[in-house]
Design a protein around this motif. Structure first.
Motif, PDB file in Angstrom:
ATOM      1  N   LEU A 114       0.823  -1.208   0.000  1.00 48.13           N
ATOM      2  CA  LEU A 114       0.000   0.000   0.000  1.00 48.13           C
ATOM      3  C   LEU A 114       0.858   1.260   0.000  1.00 48.13           C
ATOM      4  CD1 LEU A 114      -2.814  -1.084   2.485  1.00 48.13           C
ATOM      5  CD2 LEU A 114      -2.992  -0.851  -0.005  1.00 48.13           C
ATOM      6  N   GLU A 115       1.927   1.240   0.772  1.00 48.65           N
ATOM      7  CA  GLU A 115       2.845   2.386   0.809  1.00 48.65           C
ATOM      8  C   GLU A 115       3.481   2.615  -0.559  1.00 48.65           C
ATOM      9  OE1 GLU A 115       7.370   3.219   1.857  1.00 48.65           O
ATOM     10  OE2 GLU A 115       6.353   1.977   3.359  1.00 48.65           O
ATOM     11  N   LEU A 116       3.935   1.543  -1.201  1.00 46.84           N
ATOM     12  CA  LEU A 116       4.596   1.662  -2.505  1.00 46.84           C
ATOM     13  C   LEU A 116       3.624   2.117  -3.591  1.00 46.84           C
ATOM     14  CD1 LEU A 116       6.945  -1.451  -2.323  1.00 46.84           C
ATOM     15  CD2 LEU A 116       7.590   0.958  -2.069  1.00 46.84           C
ATOM     16  N   VAL A 117       2.397   1.606  -3.570  1.00 46.09           N
ATOM     17  CA  VAL A 117       1.380   2.029  -4.541  1.00 46.09           C
ATOM     18  C   VAL A 117       1.083   3.522  -4.374  1.00 46.09           C
ATOM     19  CG1 VAL A 117      -1.094   1.861  -5.080  1.00 46.09           C
ATOM     20  CG2 VAL A 117       0.264  -0.205  -4.890  1.00 46.09           C
ATOM     21  N   GLU A 118       0.948   3.932  -3.132  1.00 48.52           N
ATOM     22  CA  GLU A 118       0.619   5.334  -2.854  1.00 48.52           C
ATOM     23  C   GLU A 118       1.756   6.278  -3.247  1.00 48.52           C
ATOM     24  OE1 GLU A 118      -0.049   7.971   1.114  1.00 48.52           O
ATOM     25  OE2 GLU A 118      -1.149   6.077   1.005  1.00 48.52           O
ATOM     26  N   ASN A 119       2.990   5.906  -2.919  1.00 48.38           N
ATOM     27  CA  ASN A 119       4.133   6.792  -3.151  1.00 48.38           C
ATOM     28  C   ASN A 119       4.725   6.701  -4.554  1.00 48.38           C
ATOM     29  OD1 ASN A 119       4.047   7.874  -0.536  1.00 48.38           O
ATOM     30  ND2 ASN A 119       5.247   6.169   0.268  1.00 48.38           N
ATOM     31  N   TYR A 120       4.567   5.561  -5.213  1.00 51.80           N
ATOM     32  CA  TYR A 120       5.216   5.357  -6.514  1.00 51.80           C
ATOM     33  C   TYR A 120       4.255   4.722  -7.528  1.00 51.80           C
ATOM     34  CZ  TYR A 120       8.937   5.908  -3.133  1.00 51.80           C
ATOM     35  OH  TYR A 120       9.721   6.380  -2.110  1.00 51.80           O
ATOM     36  N   PRO A 121       3.108   5.326  -7.773  1.00 47.59           N
ATOM     37  CA  PRO A 121       2.097   4.700  -8.643  1.00 47.59           C
ATOM     38  C   PRO A 121       2.544   4.539 -10.098  1.00 47.59           C
ATOM     39  CG  PRO A 121       1.505   6.976  -8.166  1.00 47.59           C
ATOM     40  CD  PRO A 121       2.685   6.647  -7.303  1.00 47.59           C
ATOM     41  N   ASP A 122       3.502   5.337 -10.552  1.00 44.18           N
ATOM     42  CA  ASP A 122       3.965   5.236 -11.936  1.00 44.18           C
ATOM     43  C   ASP A 122       5.021   4.161 -12.139  1.00 44.18           C
ATOM     44  OD1 ASP A 122       2.290   7.346 -12.568  1.00 44.18           O
ATOM     45  OD2 ASP A 122       3.859   8.851 -12.289  1.00 44.18           O
ATOM     46  N   ILE A 123       5.541   3.605 -11.047  1.00 45.46           N
ATOM     47  CA  ILE A 123       6.632   2.627 -11.135  1.00 45.46           C
ATOM     48  C   ILE A 123       6.211   1.274 -10.555  1.00 45.46           C
ATOM     49  CG2 ILE A 123       8.979   2.078 -10.392  1.00 45.46           C
ATOM     50  CD1 ILE A 123       9.491   5.072 -10.169  1.00 45.46           C
ATOM     51  N   PHE A 124       5.706   1.306  -9.331  1.00 42.30           N
ATOM     52  CA  PHE A 124       5.405   0.072  -8.605  1.00 42.30           C
ATOM     53  C   PHE A 124       4.184  -0.622  -9.191  1.00 42.30           C
ATOM     54  CE2 PHE A 124       3.245  -2.121  -5.070  1.00 42.30           C
ATOM     55  CZ  PHE A 124       4.216  -3.072  -4.794  1.00 42.30           C
ATOM     56  N   VAL A 125       4.365  -1.895  -9.556  1.00 38.88           N
ATOM     57  CA  VAL A 125       3.272  -2.704 -10.119  1.00 38.88           C
ATOM     58  C   VAL A 125       2.583  -3.484  -9.004  1.00 38.88           C
ATOM     59  CG1 VAL A 125       2.691  -4.563 -11.729  1.00 38.88           C
ATOM     60  CG2 VAL A 125       4.440  -2.869 -12.348  1.00 38.88           C
ATOM     61  N   ASP A 126       3.364  -4.289  -8.259  1.00 35.83           N
ATOM     62  CA  ASP A 126       2.805  -5.096  -7.167  1.00 35.83           C
ATOM     63  C   ASP A 126       3.945  -5.792  -6.441  1.00 35.83           C
ATOM     64  OD1 ASP A 126       0.923  -6.264  -5.496  1.00 35.83           O
ATOM     65  OD2 ASP A 126      -0.206  -7.222  -7.108  1.00 35.83           O
ATOM     66  N   ALA A 127       3.620  -6.403  -5.312  1.00 36.22           N
ATOM     67  CA  ALA A 127       4.571  -7.211  -4.554  1.00 36.22           C
ATOM     68  C   ALA A 127       4.006  -8.619  -4.433  1.00 36.22           C
ATOM     69  CB  ALA A 127       4.822  -6.614  -3.182  1.00 36.22           C
ATOM     70  N   ILE A 128       4.876  -9.586  -4.612  1.00 34.23           N
ATOM     71  CA  ILE A 128       4.506 -10.998  -4.577  1.00 34.23           C
ATOM     72  C   ILE A 128       5.255 -11.671  -3.442  1.00 34.23           C
ATOM     73  CG2 ILE A 128       4.643 -13.195  -5.825  1.00 34.23           C
ATOM     74  CD1 ILE A 128       4.615 -11.538  -8.437  1.00 34.23           C
ATOM     75  N   TYR A 129       4.536 -12.457  -2.653  1.00 31.70           N
ATOM     76  CA  TYR A 129       5.195 -13.274  -1.638  1.00 31.70           C
ATOM     77  C   TYR A 129       5.748 -14.511  -2.344  1.00 31.70           C
ATOM     78  CZ  TYR A 129       5.913 -16.480   2.219  1.00 31.70           C
ATOM     79  OH  TYR A 129       6.460 -17.391   3.083  1.00 31.70           O
ATOM     80  N   TYR A 130       7.074 -14.665  -2.292  1.00 32.67           N
ATOM     81  CA  TYR A 130       7.751 -15.781  -2.947  1.00 32.67           C
ATOM     82  C   TYR A 130       7.983 -16.896  -1.934  1.00 32.67           C
ATOM     83  CZ  TYR A 130      11.483 -18.577  -4.942  1.00 32.67           C
ATOM     84  OH  TYR A 130      12.245 -19.623  -5.395  1.00 32.67           O
ATOM     85  N   ASN A 131       7.536 -18.100  -2.287  1.00 31.18           N
ATOM     86  CA  ASN A 131       7.784 -19.285  -1.485  1.00 31.18           C
ATOM     87  C   ASN A 131       8.132 -20.396  -2.468  1.00 31.18           C
ATOM     88  OD1 ASN A 131       7.594 -21.667  -0.025  1.00 31.18           O
ATOM     89  ND2 ASN A 131       5.887 -20.949   1.224  1.00 31.18           N
ATOM     90  N   ALA A 132       9.358 -20.895  -2.391  1.00 33.68           N
ATOM     91  CA  ALA A 132       9.840 -21.893  -3.356  1.00 33.68           C
ATOM     92  C   ALA A 132       8.982 -23.155  -3.379  1.00 33.68           C
ATOM     93  CB  ALA A 132      11.296 -22.255  -3.054  1.00 33.68           C
ATOM     94  N   SER A 133       8.327 -23.484  -2.276  1.00 32.58           N
ATOM     95  CA  SER A 133       7.538 -24.718  -2.231  1.00 32.58           C
ATOM     96  C   SER A 133       6.081 -24.509  -2.627  1.00 32.58           C
ATOM     97  CB  SER A 133       7.616 -25.329  -0.828  1.00 32.58           C
ATOM     98  OG  SER A 133       7.037 -24.453   0.107  1.00 32.58           O
ATOM     99  N   ASP A 134       5.748 -23.314  -3.096  1.00 30.54           N
ATOM    100  CA  ASP A 134       4.373 -22.994  -3.478  1.00 30.54           C
ATOM    101  C   ASP A 134       4.409 -22.296  -4.840  1.00 30.54           C
ATOM    102  OD1 ASP A 134       1.801 -21.994  -3.760  1.00 30.54           O
ATOM    103  OD2 ASP A 134       1.659 -21.309  -1.686  1.00 30.54           O
ATOM    104  N   SER A 135       3.607 -22.736  -5.776  1.00 37.16           N
ATOM    105  CA  SER A 135       3.670 -22.190  -7.141  1.00 37.16           C
ATOM    106  C   SER A 135       2.830 -20.926  -7.348  1.00 37.16           C
ATOM    107  CB  SER A 135       3.235 -23.256  -8.144  1.00 37.16           C
ATOM    108  OG  SER A 135       1.879 -23.590  -7.927  1.00 37.16           O
TER     109      SER A 135
END
Length: 155
Positions: A114-135
């Motif tokens: 939410l902070e990144l979307v609000e402060n950098y809407p022209d750059i930030f697309v999204d954040a993904i939680y990465y877990n190697a054991s989950d696709s």
């Protein structure tokens, strides 16, 4: 299209690289393993998209170099620098952390998004939680990268 991966975790980098190479075979992928190397590459030779870790060392880790201090919010700082330089590189954050410590309190990934979307809407697309054991991260990354690639191909 060129994609940079800026991350210091070997297994994660390899998984992301393999996924992008397989699903977006026309992309050229370059990898950088520290805040300094990633930022320098972004500022001198900008890619078309950036896959970015949130936490990484300041410098490249080597046989006799520990990489300097770990920067908990290196990804946020890179996004801030891109914004300051008015560089409109689409950024997708992939992190293995669901919680971050900030000034003695825990901050969850959703709050960071939410902070990144609000402060950098022209750059930030999204954040993904990465877990190697989950696709799930793969599906999310494909859904976020595909429109960026399509838009780039139509330019």
């Amino acid at each position: 299209m060129r994609i940079y991966i800026v991350d210091d975790e070997d297994g994660k980098i390899q998984n992301i690289h393999e996924f992008v190479r397989t699903h977006f075979s026309t992309c050229k992928i370059e990898m950088f393993r520290s805040f300094q190397k990633g930022l320098r590459a972004l500022l001198t030779d900008p890619p078309d998209a950036l896959l970015l870790d949130m936490t990484m060392p300041t410098y490249e880790v080597g046989p006799r170099e520990p990489g300097g201090r770990e920067r908990r919010y290196a990804g946020r700082e890179i996004i801030r620098q891109l914004n300051r330089k008015k560089m409109k590189i689409p950024v997708i954050v992939l992190t293995q952390y669901e919680q971050f410590e900030d000034g003695g309190k825990d901050v969850d990934l959703q709050t960071i998004k939410l902070e990144l979307v609000e402060n950098y809407p022209d750059i930030f697309v999204d954040a993904i939680y990465y877990n190697a054991s989950d696709s799930r991260w793969m599906n999310e990354l494909e859904n976020l990268l595909a429109p960026i690639l399509q838009e780039h191909d139509h330019e």
